[in-house]
Design an enzyme around this catalytic site. Structure first.
Site, PDB file in Angstrom:
ATOM      1  N   GLY A  13       3.459  -6.409 -10.968  1.00  0.00           N
ATOM      2  CA  GLY A  13       2.625  -6.098 -12.129  1.00  0.00           C
ATOM      3  C   GLY A  13       2.602  -4.593 -12.367  1.00  0.00           C
ATOM      4  O   GLY A  13       2.634  -3.824 -11.417  1.00  0.00           O
ATOM      5  N   ASP A  77      10.521 -12.077 -10.386  1.00  0.00           N
ATOM      6  CA  ASP A  77      11.873 -12.233  -9.843  1.00  0.00           C
ATOM      7  C   ASP A  77      11.990 -11.886  -8.367  1.00  0.00           C
ATOM      8  O   ASP A  77      11.651 -10.790  -7.950  1.00  0.00           O
ATOM      9  CB  ASP A  77      12.822 -11.355 -10.664  1.00  0.00           C
ATOM     10  CG  ASP A  77      12.756 -11.770 -12.116  1.00  0.00           C
ATOM     11  OD1 ASP A  77      13.411 -12.743 -12.474  1.00  0.00           O
ATOM     12  OD2 ASP A  77      11.987 -11.132 -12.870  1.00  0.00           O
ATOM     13  N   ASP A 139      -4.862  -3.510  -7.334  1.00  0.00           N
ATOM     14  CA  ASP A 139      -5.680  -4.296  -6.398  1.00  0.00           C
ATOM     15  C   ASP A 139      -6.058  -3.518  -5.128  1.00  0.00           C
ATOM     16  O   ASP A 139      -7.000  -3.903  -4.434  1.00  0.00           O
ATOM     17  CB  ASP A 139      -4.934  -5.571  -5.990  1.00  0.00           C
ATOM     18  CG  ASP A 139      -4.540  -6.417  -7.188  1.00  0.00           C
ATOM     19  OD1 ASP A 139      -5.207  -6.307  -8.227  1.00  0.00           O
ATOM     20  OD2 ASP A 139      -3.557  -7.176  -7.082  1.00  0.00           O
ATOM     21  N   GLY A 182      -8.220  -7.869  -9.077  1.00  0.00           N
ATOM     22  CA  GLY A 182      -8.184  -7.500  -7.655  1.00  0.00           C
ATOM     23  C   GLY A 182      -7.533  -8.552  -6.787  1.00  0.00           C
ATOM     24  O   GLY A 182      -7.446  -8.401  -5.578  1.00  0.00           O
ATOM     25  N   ARG A 183      -7.113  -9.640  -7.410  1.00  0.00           N
ATOM     26  CA  ARG A 183      -6.516 -10.774  -6.700  1.00  0.00           C
ATOM     27  C   ARG A 183      -7.453 -11.213  -5.566  1.00  0.00           C
ATOM     28  O   ARG A 183      -8.622 -11.447  -5.860  1.00  0.00           O
ATOM     29  CB  ARG A 183      -5.126 -10.408  -6.172  1.00  0.00           C
ATOM     30  CG  ARG A 183      -4.158 -11.580  -6.275  1.00  0.00           C
ATOM     31  CD  ARG A 183      -2.819 -11.204  -5.715  1.00  0.00           C
ATOM     32  NE  ARG A 183      -1.996 -10.479  -6.636  1.00  0.00           N
ATOM     33  CZ  ARG A 183      -1.176 -11.049  -7.525  1.00  0.00           C
ATOM     34  NH1 ARG A 183      -1.066 -12.343  -7.597  1.00  0.00           N
ATOM     35  NH2 ARG A 183      -0.450 -10.305  -8.323  1.00  0.00           N
ATOM     36  N   GLU A 234     -12.326 -11.252  -9.429  1.00  0.00           N
ATOM     37  CA  GLU A 234     -11.703 -12.519  -9.854  1.00  0.00           C
ATOM     38  C   GLU A 234     -11.445 -13.465  -8.681  1.00  0.00           C
ATOM     39  O   GLU A 234     -11.383 -14.674  -8.856  1.00  0.00           O
ATOM     40  CB  GLU A 234     -10.393 -12.251 -10.602  1.00  0.00           C
ATOM     41  CG  GLU A 234      -9.328 -11.560  -9.745  1.00  0.00           C
ATOM     42  CD  GLU A 234      -8.013 -11.318 -10.467  1.00  0.00           C
ATOM     43  OE1 GLU A 234      -7.866 -11.693 -11.638  1.00  0.00           O
ATOM     44  OE2 GLU A 234      -7.109 -10.725  -9.835  1.00  0.00           O
ATOM     45  N   GLN A 286      -7.476  -3.229 -17.443  1.00  0.00           N
ATOM     46  CA  GLN A 286      -7.485  -2.455 -16.190  1.00  0.00           C
ATOM     47  C   GLN A 286      -6.104  -1.946 -15.795  1.00  0.00           C
ATOM     48  O   GLN A 286      -5.975  -1.081 -14.941  1.00  0.00           O
ATOM     49  CB  GLN A 286      -8.026  -3.327 -15.041  1.00  0.00           C
ATOM     50  CG  GLN A 286      -9.490  -3.657 -15.199  1.00  0.00           C
ATOM     51  CD  GLN A 286      -9.898  -4.905 -14.430  1.00  0.00           C
ATOM     52  OE1 GLN A 286     -10.450  -4.805 -13.348  1.00  0.00           O
ATOM     53  NE2 GLN A 286      -9.630  -6.079 -14.975  1.00  0.00           N
TER      54      GLN A 286
HETATM   55  O1  F6P Z   1      -1.752  -7.593  -8.923  1.00  0.00           O
HETATM   56  C1  F6P Z   1      -2.207  -7.018 -10.097  1.00  0.00           C
HETATM   57  C2  F6P Z   1      -2.890  -8.036 -10.970  1.00  0.00           C
HETATM   58  O2  F6P Z   1      -3.337  -7.398 -12.155  1.00  0.00           O
HETATM   59  C3  F6P Z   1      -4.037  -8.785 -10.305  1.00  0.00           C
HETATM   60  O3  F6P Z   1      -5.216  -8.026 -10.219  1.00  0.00           O
HETATM   61  C4  F6P Z   1      -4.138  -9.999 -11.180  1.00  0.00           C
HETATM   62  O4  F6P Z   1      -4.701 -11.079 -10.464  1.00  0.00           O
HETATM   63  C5  F6P Z   1      -2.692 -10.287 -11.539  1.00  0.00           C
HETATM   64  O5  F6P Z   1      -1.990  -9.071 -11.336  1.00  0.00           O
HETATM   65  C6  F6P Z   1      -2.485 -10.763 -12.950  1.00  0.00           C
HETATM   66  O6  F6P Z   1      -1.153 -11.127 -13.102  1.00  0.00           O
HETATM   67  P1  F6P Z   1      -0.472 -11.369 -14.527  1.00  0.00           P
HETATM   68  O7  F6P Z   1      -0.187 -10.010 -15.116  1.00  0.00           O
HETATM   69  O8  F6P Z   1       0.762 -12.129 -14.190  1.00  0.00           O
HETATM   70  O9  F6P Z   1      -1.447 -12.128 -15.370  1.00  0.00           O
END
Ligand code: F6P
Length: 363
Positions: A13, A77, A139, A182-183, A234, A286
């Site tokens: 990400g 990927d 995160d 924040g996963r 989250e 964020q």
């Molecule tokens: O790891 C960064 C993050 O933004 C997390 O905080 C979040 O859970 C996830 O990536 C969201 O992923 P995506 O961009 O695939 O929705």
């Protein structure tokens, strides 16, 4: 031996500060080491499809403050697990990736990534590639470094959201729930909660109960505070359930995408308390926009250190912040470990001492 040409990818990400790392890598490579840099687009996808571009001075000027990444990113990927045409099975294409790099005369790779990308980098390193990693993710969950690139920017954005919710919550005497990313860790919620004066902070590392949260809010009302701000990560685990999953991204190495806990908490509290509740999901805001000054400085330090490590002939390492210093740590020591908030640690204690409710106290 100093490589003559290195590759760089921005994987996983995106986050504020990735471009600032690219700038530092390319400028220090040219200025200090006489190394050429080749960028690959869209993380490991570009390495698999051989989609590259040379990165020189002109390509990286004026990108210091730009959010995102000029190379593009992907959190899907994995060269060790590439879906076949119909998606029914997976193949390992890591050898093809290494062949692409050697066709380009590339003798080292800088991977700017979070935990998933660092795991891939480590596996490529085990196959003989000289890899240096730069830990980035909002995160802040990468082990082996005091902080990851992008966290400070996300924390600042989340803090501003808490500040803004404060005034409207106070005017309407409401409960406001702010869901942050924040996963599976609660760093953004905890630190934005402390910085913004959140009244309740709910994080995965501290299991909570609704009665305890409601009791904390009633206490505030008794003290004349007719509004409350609840900052929820989250990944926080709902009582009687698990973390709230928004979707599964099938072709991603880490398919679970969290989201939705803010609404669940808001509805549960509305049933327990005689106050109006609203919730906000801060989401990808964020991850967007310019990096903070702290992240720009960290990006410059990480980028210069990463190309410096390859120039020194060092590989299989991650650059990391340890106290005041940037150091190199073995990549294998970081991979597979999550840096979580310590529920008994100093930051959580500080928050408790200023009266923050974590929802785990007996009612
Ligand atoms: O790891 C960064 C993050 O933004 C997390 O905080 C979040 O859970 C996830 O990536 C969201 O992923 P995506 O961009 O695939 O929705």
């Amino acid at each position: 031996m100093t490589p003559r040409r290195v590759g760089v990818v921005t994987a996983g990400g995106d986050c504020p500060g990735m471009n600032a790392v690219l700038r530092a890598v390319v400028k220090a490579a040219a200025h200090e080491h006489g190394i050429e840099v080749v960028g690959f687009r869209d993380g490991f996808a570009g390495l698999l499809s051989d989609d590259s571009l040379p990165l020189g001075f002109d390509d990286v000027s004026d990108i210091l403050v730009q959010g995102g990444t000029i190379l593009g990113a992907s959190n899907k990927d994995d060269p060790f697990r590439v879906p076949t045409g119909d998606g029914s099975s997976y193949v390992d294409r890591s050898d093809a990736l290494l062949a692409t790099l050697s066709r380009h005369g590339i003798e080292g790779l800088i991977v700017i990534g979070g935990d998933g990308s660092l795991r891939i980098a480590d596996r490529l390193g085990a196959k003989g590639l000289a890899v240096v990693a730069v830990p980035k993710t909002i995160d802040n969950d990468v082990a082996g470094t005091d902080i990851t690139l992008g966290f400070d920017s996300a924390r600042a954005i989340a803090t501003e959201a808490v500040d803004r919710l404060h005034t409207t919550a106070a005017s309407h005497h409401r409960l406001m729930v702010l869901e942050v990313m924040g996963r599976n860790t609660g760093w953004i919620a905890l630190e934005a909660g402390i910085a913004g004066g959140g009244d309740v902070i709910l994080i995965p590392e501290v299991p909570f109960g609704y009665d305890a949260v409601a009791a904390g809010i009633r206490d505030r009302v008794k003290r004349g505070r007719r509004f409350s701000i609840i900052v929820v990560a989250e990944g926080a685990t709902c009582p009687g359930g698990g973390a709230v999953v928004r979707r599964l991204v099938k072709d991603s190495p880490e398919p679970v995408r969290l989201g939705g806990v803010g609404a669940v908490v808001a509805h549960a509290l509305e049933a327990l308390l005689p106050y109006e509740v609203r919730y906000v999901v801060l989401g990808h805001v964020q991850r967007g926009g310019p990096p903070t000054a702290f992240d720009r400085v960290l990006a410059a330090r990480f980028g210069v250190a990463a190309i410096g490590a390859l120039a020194d002939g060092e590989a299989g390492c991650m650059v990391a912040l340890h106290g005041p210093r940037i150091e190199r740590v073995p990549l294998a020591e970081s991979v597979g470990r999550t840096r979580s908030v310590d529920p008994a640690g100093e930051r959580v204690q500080v928050a408790r001492r200023v009266g923050t409710v974590f929802g785990d106290e007996p009612v």
